[in-house]
Scaffold this motif. Structure first.
Motif, PDB file in Angstrom:
ATOM      1  N   ASN A 138     -11.769  22.349   0.057  1.00  0.00           N
ATOM      2  CA  ASN A 138     -12.646  21.263  -0.346  1.00  0.00           C
ATOM      3  C   ASN A 138     -14.098  21.720  -0.268  1.00  0.00           C
ATOM      4  O   ASN A 138     -14.380  22.868   0.072  1.00  0.00           O
ATOM      5  N   TYR A 139     -15.005  20.846  -0.594  1.00  0.00           N
ATOM      6  CA  TYR A 139     -16.400  21.232  -0.751  1.00  0.00           C
ATOM      7  C   TYR A 139     -17.143  21.295   0.585  1.00  0.00           C
ATOM      8  O   TYR A 139     -16.911  20.477   1.480  1.00  0.00           O
ATOM      9  N   GLY A 140     -18.052  22.275   0.672  1.00  0.00           N
ATOM     10  CA  GLY A 140     -18.950  22.356   1.800  1.00  0.00           C
ATOM     11  C   GLY A 140     -20.299  21.773   1.438  1.00  0.00           C
ATOM     12  O   GLY A 140     -20.575  21.472   0.276  1.00  0.00           O
ATOM     13  N   ALA A 141     -21.177  21.626   2.429  1.00  0.00           N
ATOM     14  CA  ALA A 141     -22.532  21.146   2.173  1.00  0.00           C
ATOM     15  C   ALA A 141     -23.285  22.115   1.274  1.00  0.00           C
ATOM     16  O   ALA A 141     -24.255  21.736   0.615  1.00  0.00           O
ATOM     17  N   GLU A 149      -8.296  29.556   4.937  1.00  0.00           N
ATOM     18  CA  GLU A 149      -8.169  30.892   5.524  1.00  0.00           C
ATOM     19  C   GLU A 149      -9.452  31.703   5.460  1.00  0.00           C
ATOM     20  O   GLU A 149      -9.776  32.440   6.403  1.00  0.00           O
ATOM     21  N   PHE A 150     -10.218  31.546   4.391  1.00  0.00           N
ATOM     22  CA  PHE A 150     -11.379  32.421   4.178  1.00  0.00           C
ATOM     23  C   PHE A 150     -12.717  31.683   4.190  1.00  0.00           C
ATOM     24  O   PHE A 150     -13.755  32.301   3.972  1.00  0.00           O
ATOM     25  N   GLY A 151     -12.715  30.393   4.462  1.00  0.00           N
ATOM     26  CA  GLY A 151     -13.953  29.634   4.392  1.00  0.00           C
ATOM     27  C   GLY A 151     -14.529  29.727   2.993  1.00  0.00           C
ATOM     28  O   GLY A 151     -13.798  29.658   1.996  1.00  0.00           O
ATOM     29  N   PRO A 152     -15.866  29.920   2.857  1.00  0.00           N
ATOM     30  CA  PRO A 152     -16.463  30.037   1.529  1.00  0.00           C
ATOM     31  C   PRO A 152     -16.482  31.468   0.993  1.00  0.00           C
ATOM     32  O   PRO A 152     -17.041  31.720  -0.074  1.00  0.00           O
ATOM     33  N   ARG A 172      -4.909  13.899  -1.977  1.00  0.00           N
ATOM     34  CA  ARG A 172      -5.766  15.046  -1.737  1.00  0.00           C
ATOM     35  C   ARG A 172      -6.454  14.923  -0.377  1.00  0.00           C
ATOM     36  O   ARG A 172      -6.564  13.835   0.180  1.00  0.00           O
ATOM     37  N   ARG A 173      -6.933  16.051   0.118  1.00  0.00           N
ATOM     38  CA  ARG A 173      -7.781  16.041   1.301  1.00  0.00           C
ATOM     39  C   ARG A 173      -9.145  15.455   0.938  1.00  0.00           C
ATOM     40  O   ARG A 173      -9.469  15.343  -0.255  1.00  0.00           O
ATOM     41  N   PRO A 174      -9.988  15.097   1.920  1.00  0.00           N
ATOM     42  CA  PRO A 174     -11.325  14.584   1.596  1.00  0.00           C
ATOM     43  C   PRO A 174     -12.103  15.589   0.756  1.00  0.00           C
ATOM     44  O   PRO A 174     -11.948  16.799   0.920  1.00  0.00           O
ATOM     45  N   LEU A 175     -12.947  15.103  -0.148  1.00  0.00           N
ATOM     46  CA  LEU A 175     -13.720  15.987  -1.012  1.00  0.00           C
ATOM     47  C   LEU A 175     -14.659  16.876  -0.208  1.00  0.00           C
ATOM     48  O   LEU A 175     -14.781  18.074  -0.472  1.00  0.00           O
ATOM     49  N   LEU A 176     -15.332  16.314   0.790  1.00  0.00           N
ATOM     50  CA  LEU A 176     -16.271  17.067   1.624  1.00  0.00           C
ATOM     51  C   LEU A 176     -15.587  17.520   2.903  1.00  0.00           C
ATOM     52  O   LEU A 176     -14.911  16.728   3.568  1.00  0.00           O
ATOM     53  N   ASN A 177     -15.750  18.791   3.238  1.00  0.00           N
ATOM     54  CA  ASN A 177     -15.195  19.306   4.482  1.00  0.00           C
ATOM     55  C   ASN A 177     -15.786  18.539   5.665  1.00  0.00           C
ATOM     56  O   ASN A 177     -17.010  18.420   5.795  1.00  0.00           O
ATOM     57  N   GLU A 178     -14.929  18.018   6.506  1.00  0.00           N
ATOM     58  CA  GLU A 178     -15.375  17.125   7.577  1.00  0.00           C
ATOM     59  C   GLU A 178     -16.285  17.808   8.589  1.00  0.00           C
ATOM     60  O   GLU A 178     -17.110  17.160   9.235  1.00  0.00           O
ATOM     61  N   ASP A 179     -16.165  19.121   8.746  1.00  0.00           N
ATOM     62  CA  ASP A 179     -16.990  19.827   9.723  1.00  0.00           C
ATOM     63  C   ASP A 179     -18.434  19.997   9.261  1.00  0.00           C
ATOM     64  O   ASP A 179     -19.317  20.284  10.073  1.00  0.00           O
ATOM     65  N   CYS A 180     -18.674  19.807   7.966  1.00  0.00           N
ATOM     66  CA  CYS A 180     -20.015  20.047   7.433  1.00  0.00           C
ATOM     67  C   CYS A 180     -21.032  19.005   7.885  1.00  0.00           C
ATOM     68  O   CYS A 180     -22.212  19.310   8.062  1.00  0.00           O
ATOM     69  N   LYS A 181     -20.588  17.775   8.069  1.00  0.00           N
ATOM     70  CA  LYS A 181     -21.546  16.700   8.350  1.00  0.00           C
ATOM     71  C   LYS A 181     -22.261  16.878   9.683  1.00  0.00           C
ATOM     72  O   LYS A 181     -23.369  16.361   9.867  1.00  0.00           O
ATOM     73  N   ASP A 182     -21.674  17.639  10.599  1.00  0.00           N
ATOM     74  CA  ASP A 182     -22.313  17.880  11.892  1.00  0.00           C
ATOM     75  C   ASP A 182     -22.839  19.299  12.021  1.00  0.00           C
ATOM     76  O   ASP A 182     -23.193  19.735  13.122  1.00  0.00           O
ATOM     77  N   CYS A 183     -22.925  20.031  10.904  1.00  0.00           N
ATOM     78  CA  CYS A 183     -23.333  21.436  10.952  1.00  0.00           C
ATOM     79  C   CYS A 183     -24.667  21.655  10.238  1.00  0.00           C
ATOM     80  O   CYS A 183     -25.706  21.802  10.848  1.00  0.00           O
ATOM     81  N   ALA A 197     -29.258  17.955   2.844  1.00  0.00           N
ATOM     82  CA  ALA A 197     -28.248  17.414   3.745  1.00  0.00           C
ATOM     83  C   ALA A 197     -27.532  16.208   3.151  1.00  0.00           C
ATOM     84  O   ALA A 197     -26.408  15.890   3.556  1.00  0.00           O
ATOM     85  N   ASP A 198     -28.140  15.529   2.191  1.00  0.00           N
ATOM     86  CA  ASP A 198     -27.500  14.364   1.580  1.00  0.00           C
ATOM     87  C   ASP A 198     -26.681  14.713   0.339  1.00  0.00           C
ATOM     88  O   ASP A 198     -26.244  13.841  -0.400  1.00  0.00           O
ATOM     89  N   GLY A 199     -26.465  16.016   0.105  1.00  0.00           N
ATOM     90  CA  GLY A 199     -25.562  16.439  -0.952  1.00  0.00           C
ATOM     91  C   GLY A 199     -26.201  16.784  -2.279  1.00  0.00           C
ATOM     92  O   GLY A 199     -25.505  17.148  -3.226  1.00  0.00           O
ATOM     93  N   GLU A 200     -27.507  16.730  -2.379  1.00  0.00           N
ATOM     94  CA  GLU A 200     -28.174  17.048  -3.640  1.00  0.00           C
ATOM     95  C   GLU A 200     -28.267  18.560  -3.822  1.00  0.00           C
ATOM     96  O   GLU A 200     -28.482  19.296  -2.859  1.00  0.00           O
ATOM     97  N   ILE A 201     -28.108  19.023  -5.062  1.00  0.00           N
ATOM     98  CA  ILE A 201     -28.225  20.459  -5.354  1.00  0.00           C
ATOM     99  C   ILE A 201     -29.252  20.669  -6.462  1.00  0.00           C
ATOM    100  O   ILE A 201     -29.328  19.900  -7.420  1.00  0.00           O
ATOM    101  N   HIS A 202     -30.079  21.713  -6.291  1.00  0.00           N
ATOM    102  CA  HIS A 202     -31.076  22.096  -7.280  1.00  0.00           C
ATOM    103  C   HIS A 202     -30.680  23.471  -7.814  1.00  0.00           C
ATOM    104  O   HIS A 202     -31.076  24.506  -7.266  1.00  0.00           O
ATOM    105  N   ARG A 203     -29.887  23.490  -8.868  1.00  0.00           N
ATOM    106  CA  ARG A 203     -29.366  24.743  -9.412  1.00  0.00           C
ATOM    107  C   ARG A 203     -30.481  25.692  -9.846  1.00  0.00           C
ATOM    108  O   ARG A 203     -30.382  26.903  -9.677  1.00  0.00           O
ATOM    109  N   GLN A 204     -31.543  25.131 -10.420  1.00  0.00           N
ATOM    110  CA  GLN A 204     -32.621  25.961 -10.928  1.00  0.00           C
ATOM    111  C   GLN A 204     -33.287  26.753  -9.813  1.00  0.00           C
ATOM    112  O   GLN A 204     -33.671  27.912  -9.989  1.00  0.00           O
TER     113      GLN A 204
END
Length: 228
Positions: A138-141, A149-152, A172-183, A197-204
């Motif tokens: 599932n997705y990480g932050a 097995e291999f993380g990211p 399915r499992r949760p979309l966001l990896n549960e360990d990410c919210k406290d990391c 931290a709120d999930g926004e991504i700036h690809r550029q």
């Protein structure tokens, strides 16, 4: 039964050739309104399944970052070459069975490459989302797939096909990896501030950092600091 045996046959071929990850996602998963990427049926109108293939990236290339960015980049390219060969072999096997198959550009190649829309930097479809639907993680932050097995630390590609392949069933499992919210170590480590931290991504920002500040080398710091 045909679907199961055929999928397992392709899985065995991929693993025998060196794949560490293999999964199948039904294209109907891309109808989920929560998915905001491009539809694989925009590439192959009658596609029925997406096969995801991945290899693990050696830890040594990641632990040497940031000094070893040339070595890390070269290692990623070697991973890309490996999964392209595996995907080509599977595509040919699928077409020998009378179906169609085409290989999607390697996951991670959209930033700054000709594979993506030049304005949005979005690829023709999301391999990460297909991998999630195939049960591979599932997705990480950091907006990367976090595998069990291999993380990211994985390199992925995908095959679109009209073959009747069997994907996972059940919830399915949760979309966001549960360990990410406290990391949030990846958010803090990103030199380009490409995601928040709120999930926004700036690809550029990510693309500009790699292709201007690093001259085309890959960064990898969000992967290095990930404890998964």
């Amino acid at each position: 039964m045909y679907e199961d045996s055929y999928t397992n046959r392709l899985r065995k071929t991929a693993v025998d050739m060196g794949a560490d990850l293999f999964g199948v996602a039904d294209v109907q998963n891309f109808d989920d309104p929560a998915y905001t990427g491009n539809d694989p049926r925009g590439i192959m109108e009658d596609a029925r399944a997406v096969i995801v293939i991945g290899v693990a990236v050696p830890r040594g290339s990641i632990e040497s970052l940031p000094k070893g960015r040339a070595e890390y980049t070269n290692t990623l390219m070697a991973g890309t070459a490996t999964i392209r060969i595996i995907a080509f072999r599977l595509a040919r096997l699928i077409e020998k069975e009378g179906y169609k198959a085409t290989i999607v550009p390697t996951e991670g190649s959209e930033f700054g490459y000709w594979y993506a829309d030049r304005e949005t930097l979005m690829a023709g479809m999301s391999i990460k989302y297909a991998a999630y639907c195939a049960g591979l993680g599932n997705y990480g932050a950091n907006h990367l797939l976090i595998t069990d097995e291999f993380g990211p630390r994985v390199r992925m590609t995908a095959i679109l096909t009209d073959a009747p392949l069997k994907g996972p069933e059940g919830p399915r499992r949760p979309l966001l990896n549960e360990d990410c919210k406290d990391c949030m170590k990846c958010v803090e480590a990103c030199p380009a501030a490409a995601f928040t931290a709120d999930g926004e991504i700036h690809r550029q920002r990510c693309a500009e950092y790699m292709f201007q500040a690093l001259g085309g080398l890959r960064c990898g710091l969000c992967i290095k600091v990930c404890p998964k």
